[in-house]
Design a protein around this motif. Structure first.
Motif, mmCIF file in Angstrom:
data_model
loop_
_atom_site.group_PDB
_atom_site.id
_atom_site.type_symbol
_atom_site.label_atom_id
_atom_site.label_comp_id
_atom_site.label_asym_id
_atom_site.label_seq_id
_atom_site.Cartn_x
_atom_site.Cartn_y
_atom_site.Cartn_z
ATOM 1 N N ARG A 9 41.555 41.608 41.122
ATOM 2 C CA ARG A 9 42.163 40.727 42.122
ATOM 3 C C ARG A 9 42.357 41.517 43.409
ATOM 4 O O ARG A 9 42.995 42.567 43.413
ATOM 5 C CB ARG A 9 43.498 40.208 41.580
ATOM 6 N N GLN A 10 41.790 41.046 44.503
ATOM 7 C CA GLN A 10 41.875 41.741 45.780
ATOM 8 C C GLN A 10 43.078 41.246 46.576
ATOM 9 O O GLN A 10 43.191 40.055 46.872
ATOM 10 C CB GLN A 10 40.588 41.544 46.586
ATOM 11 N N ILE A 11 43.970 42.163 46.908
ATOM 12 C CA ILE A 11 45.161 41.828 47.677
ATOM 13 C C ILE A 11 45.345 42.873 48.777
ATOM 14 O O ILE A 11 44.644 43.885 48.822
ATOM 15 C CB ILE A 11 46.432 41.788 46.788
ATOM 16 N N ASP A 12 46.272 42.613 49.664
ATOM 17 C CA ASP A 12 46.549 43.568 50.735
ATOM 18 C C ASP A 12 47.571 44.619 50.298
ATOM 19 O O ASP A 12 47.346 45.820 50.456
ATOM 20 C CB ASP A 12 47.059 42.829 51.986
ATOM 21 N N ILE A 13 48.699 44.162 49.758
ATOM 22 C CA ILE A 13 49.792 45.083 49.428
ATOM 23 C C ILE A 13 50.375 44.733 48.064
ATOM 24 O O ILE A 13 50.674 43.561 47.787
ATOM 25 C CB ILE A 13 50.904 45.026 50.496
ATOM 26 N N MET A 14 50.536 45.739 47.233
ATOM 27 C CA MET A 14 51.270 45.572 45.983
ATOM 28 C C MET A 14 52.549 46.384 46.072
ATOM 29 O O MET A 14 52.511 47.590 46.365
ATOM 30 C CB MET A 14 50.459 46.031 44.776
ATOM 31 N N VAL A 15 53.680 45.721 45.838
ATOM 32 C CA VAL A 15 54.977 46.392 45.779
ATOM 33 C C VAL A 15 55.358 46.504 44.315
ATOM 34 O O VAL A 15 55.505 45.492 43.628
ATOM 35 C CB VAL A 15 56.057 45.622 46.557
ATOM 36 N N CYS A 16 55.475 47.730 43.826
ATOM 37 C CA CYS A 16 55.817 47.951 42.418
ATOM 38 C C CYS A 16 57.306 48.236 42.297
ATOM 39 O O CYS A 16 57.805 49.229 42.826
ATOM 40 C CB CYS A 16 55.011 49.114 41.855
ATOM 41 N N GLY A 17 58.004 47.376 41.584
ATOM 42 C CA GLY A 17 59.456 47.467 41.457
ATOM 43 C C GLY A 17 60.095 46.363 42.260
ATOM 44 O O GLY A 17 59.895 46.271 43.475
ATOM 45 N N ALA A 18 60.841 45.509 41.611
ATOM 46 C CA ALA A 18 61.430 44.354 42.292
ATOM 47 C C ALA A 18 62.938 44.407 42.252
ATOM 48 O O ALA A 18 63.621 43.431 41.959
ATOM 49 C CB ALA A 18 60.927 43.047 41.680
ATOM 50 N N GLY A 19 63.499 45.596 42.553
ATOM 51 C CA GLY A 19 64.919 45.678 42.849
ATOM 52 C C GLY A 19 65.118 45.295 44.300
ATOM 53 O O GLY A 19 64.240 44.717 44.943
ATOM 54 N N TYR A 20 66.276 45.667 44.854
ATOM 55 C CA TYR A 20 66.594 45.232 46.208
ATOM 56 C C TYR A 20 65.611 45.788 47.223
ATOM 57 O O TYR A 20 65.194 45.081 48.159
ATOM 58 C CB TYR A 20 68.015 45.653 46.570
ATOM 59 N N VAL A 21 65.213 47.061 47.063
ATOM 60 C CA VAL A 21 64.308 47.688 48.020
ATOM 61 C C VAL A 21 62.926 47.045 47.947
ATOM 62 O O VAL A 21 62.333 46.692 48.971
ATOM 63 C CB VAL A 21 64.233 49.205 47.782
ATOM 64 N N GLY A 22 62.396 46.865 46.739
ATOM 65 C CA GLY A 22 61.087 46.245 46.606
ATOM 66 C C GLY A 22 61.061 44.826 47.125
ATOM 67 O O GLY A 22 60.139 44.431 47.856
ATOM 68 N N LEU A 23 62.071 44.042 46.773
ATOM 69 C CA LEU A 23 62.142 42.656 47.238
ATOM 70 C C LEU A 23 62.234 42.578 48.758
ATOM 71 O O LEU A 23 61.519 41.805 49.404
ATOM 72 C CB LEU A 23 63.351 41.959 46.605
ATOM 73 N N ALA A 24 63.124 43.400 49.330
ATOM 74 C CA ALA A 24 63.313 43.362 50.779
ATOM 75 C C ALA A 24 62.054 43.819 51.509
ATOM 76 O O ALA A 24 61.717 43.279 52.577
ATOM 77 C CB ALA A 24 64.497 44.226 51.176
ATOM 78 N N THR A 25 61.346 44.803 50.964
ATOM 79 C CA THR A 25 60.105 45.262 51.587
ATOM 80 C C THR A 25 59.067 44.157 51.610
ATOM 81 O O THR A 25 58.416 43.906 52.638
ATOM 82 C CB THR A 25 59.541 46.486 50.834
ATOM 83 N N ALA A 26 58.905 43.477 50.491
ATOM 84 C CA ALA A 26 57.938 42.384 50.426
ATOM 85 C C ALA A 26 58.293 41.273 51.411
ATOM 86 O O ALA A 26 57.420 40.750 52.122
ATOM 87 C CB ALA A 26 57.883 41.830 48.998
ATOM 88 N N ALA A 43 58.486 43.510 37.919
ATOM 89 C CA ALA A 43 59.819 42.921 38.072
ATOM 90 C C ALA A 43 60.454 42.727 36.705
ATOM 91 O O ALA A 43 59.773 42.482 35.711
ATOM 92 C CB ALA A 43 59.733 41.571 38.796
ATOM 93 N N ALA A 44 61.773 42.833 36.673
ATOM 94 C CA ALA A 44 62.497 42.580 35.423
ATOM 95 C C ALA A 44 62.307 41.122 35.019
ATOM 96 O O ALA A 44 62.175 40.244 35.888
ATOM 97 C CB ALA A 44 63.980 42.878 35.607
ATOM 98 N N ILE A 137 55.395 37.002 42.277
ATOM 99 C CA ILE A 137 56.185 37.971 41.525
ATOM 100 C C ILE A 137 55.729 37.980 40.075
ATOM 101 O O ILE A 137 55.736 36.949 39.403
ATOM 102 C CB ILE A 137 57.698 37.634 41.584
ATOM 103 N N HIS A 138 55.299 39.145 39.606
ATOM 104 C CA HIS A 138 54.885 39.303 38.206
ATOM 105 C C HIS A 138 56.036 39.937 37.442
ATOM 106 O O HIS A 138 56.393 41.086 37.676
ATOM 107 C CB HIS A 138 53.632 40.175 38.119
ATOM 108 N N GLN A 139 56.620 39.181 36.518
ATOM 109 C CA GLN A 139 57.817 39.615 35.806
ATOM 110 C C GLN A 139 57.466 40.152 34.427
ATOM 111 O O GLN A 139 56.621 39.600 33.727
ATOM 112 C CB GLN A 139 58.797 38.449 35.671
ATOM 113 N N GLY A 140 58.154 41.234 34.062
ATOM 114 C CA GLY A 140 58.044 41.741 32.706
ATOM 115 C C GLY A 140 56.691 42.343 32.355
ATOM 116 O O GLY A 140 56.394 42.538 31.168
ATOM 117 N N THR A 141 55.862 42.625 33.361
ATOM 118 C CA THR A 141 54.552 43.222 33.104
ATOM 119 C C THR A 141 54.423 44.486 33.938
ATOM 120 O O THR A 141 54.016 44.436 35.103
ATOM 121 C CB THR A 141 53.417 42.238 33.464
#
Length: 412
Positions: A9-26, A43-44, A137-141
């Motif tokens: 899957r071709q994307i521009d940016i992947m943010v790994c980790g969906a705590g506050y910093v990851g979410l806010a960055t995205a 993500a959890a 958002i991909h959760q639990g993977t």
């Protein structure tokens, strides 16, 4: 869905980790550049973050960023302004705790230097904003592998899905796997201390006042929450902390009351106390080819100054601005020479804050009489210097030094 010949899957940016910093960055990147395909991974599972009973101090500059990101209006109603802060230096057994330093809690008239906010509320608001912006958002993977040898970074999820990204942002915490896979080393050591965190209810109102008591084992902070409630951040030697959190609730509450005092009446522990080992961790590099570190993946400091989360939000604002500006200029934001602007922006401030908290912890977490005398005289001098106190408040509010636009409340 765009896939290359390798089935990635071709994307521009992947943010790994969906705590506050990851979410806010995205959110920051997608809001400024809707054309970019931003995916949040690792993500959890849904509902896990809702059980987080902890609270965080959000500095004024971070509040301005959250306002610009479109979530502060939702959060402000449940946030508690910190209107005053006092600092004491004593032993837990001392009948009187003299106040050596006081701060008014306003950066400007009507603007508190920080708010206390429940972590679950912050996480929930940022996740809802991701949904509004169409961020996947991909959760639990979790991500199981990262290959940066080609023209793009290829991230492989545990379920074997593969993503080819121009940039991967590691916001996956202090034990970042992506940082380790990239071979980025860290400078780190443990303090032999653990931070005990819990929420308490008390009979009388706190009136928005935060307190930090420097005790021989480490700082004991009480931070105001809405209503007659406070968040406790209590530093103890690790063995003592483990003993306390695993002890009988009555014994824990008795030990807590000895440190908390009776000035707000009787206290009741509302949440199960938990302890986290404390140390200093600084990544030797914040960027490499196709990878940038943010938040705890880049740095972890002692909570003595309450700046851990706010340092992460500074990373968010700086990294998002570098990426967005590079994309507007048609530059490849995954190249290390472009990402170097982010590293220059954040690395010195991070090292400075890490060194400051390290020195403060070593200076105040002891009961050596001559050192106590020197530090108490120093606190008293600062208390009598309005200009210096204003500088401290500005730093606590996140307004010191060159600031990214988001922290000034401006759009990128």
């Amino acid at each position: 869905m765009n896939e290359n010949e390798a089935g990635e899957r071709q994307i521009d940016i992947m943010v790994c980790g969906a705590g506050y910093v990851g979410l806010a960055t995205a959110v920051a990147i997608k809001q400024a550049r809707p054309s970019l395909d931003v995916v949040l991974a690792d993500a959890a599972p849904d509902g896990v973050w809702k059980k987080d009973g902890r609270a965080s101090a959000i500095a004024a500059a971070a509040c301005a960023m959250l306002q610009r990101l479109g979530v502060w209006d939702e959060l402000e109603e449940g946030a508690q302004p910190i209107t005053e802060m006092i600092v004491t230096d004593s032993r837990a057994s001392d009948p009187i705790r003299p106040v050596y330093l006081t701060f008014s809690g306003e950066v400007e008239p009507g603007q508190p230097f920080a708010h206390m906010l429940m972590n679950r509320d912050l996480n929930g608001a940022l996740r809802r904003r991701c949904d509004e912006l169409g961020i996947e958002i991909h959760q639990g993977t979790p991500i199981a592998g990262l290959d940066r040898s080609g023209a793009c970074a290829v991230a492989t999820a545990k379920d074997n899905r593969r993503f080819s990204a121009r940039l991967v942002i590691a916001a996956d915490g202090a034990r970042s796997r992506l940082r380790d896979w990239a071979g980025i080393r860290t400078v780190s050591w443990q303090y032999g201390q653990s931070g005990i965190v819990c929420t308490v209810a008390h009979e009388r109102p706190h009136n928005g006042r935060a307190e930090e008591h420097f005790l021989p084992a480490g700082p004991f902070a009480t931070l105001p929450l809405p209503g007659n409630r406070s968040s406790i951040v209590w530093t103890e030697r690790t063995a003592d902390a483990e003993r306390l959190v695993n002890s009988d609730p009555f014994l824990f509450e008795t030990e807590l009351e000895t440190r908390f005092g009776r000035h707000l009446g009787a206290i009741t522990v509302e949440s199960k106390p938990r302890a986290w080992p404390l140390g200093l961790t600084l990544a030797r590099a914040f960027v490499t080819h196709r990878l940038a570190l943010a938040g705890d993946a880049a740095h972890g400091i002692h909570p003595i100054a309450g700046q851990g989360l706010n340092m992460g939000f500074k990373d968010v604002a700086a990294l998002a601005e570098v990426i967005v500006e590079a994309d507007r200029l048609g530059l490849d934001f995954g190249q290390e020479d472009v990402l170097e602007d982010y590293q220059r922006w954040r690395r010195f401030d991070t090292v400075r804050m890490g060194a400051t908290t390290d020195i403060l912890n070593r200076l105040f977490s002891n009961d050596i009489a001559p050192i106590r005398l020197i530090r108490d005289i120093g606190l008293g001098i600062v208390d009598r210097m309005p200009g210096l106190k204003r500088d401290f408040i500005a730093q606590a509010a996140g307004k010191g030094g060159p600031m990214p636009r988001l922290l000034r409340g401006e759009a990128i």
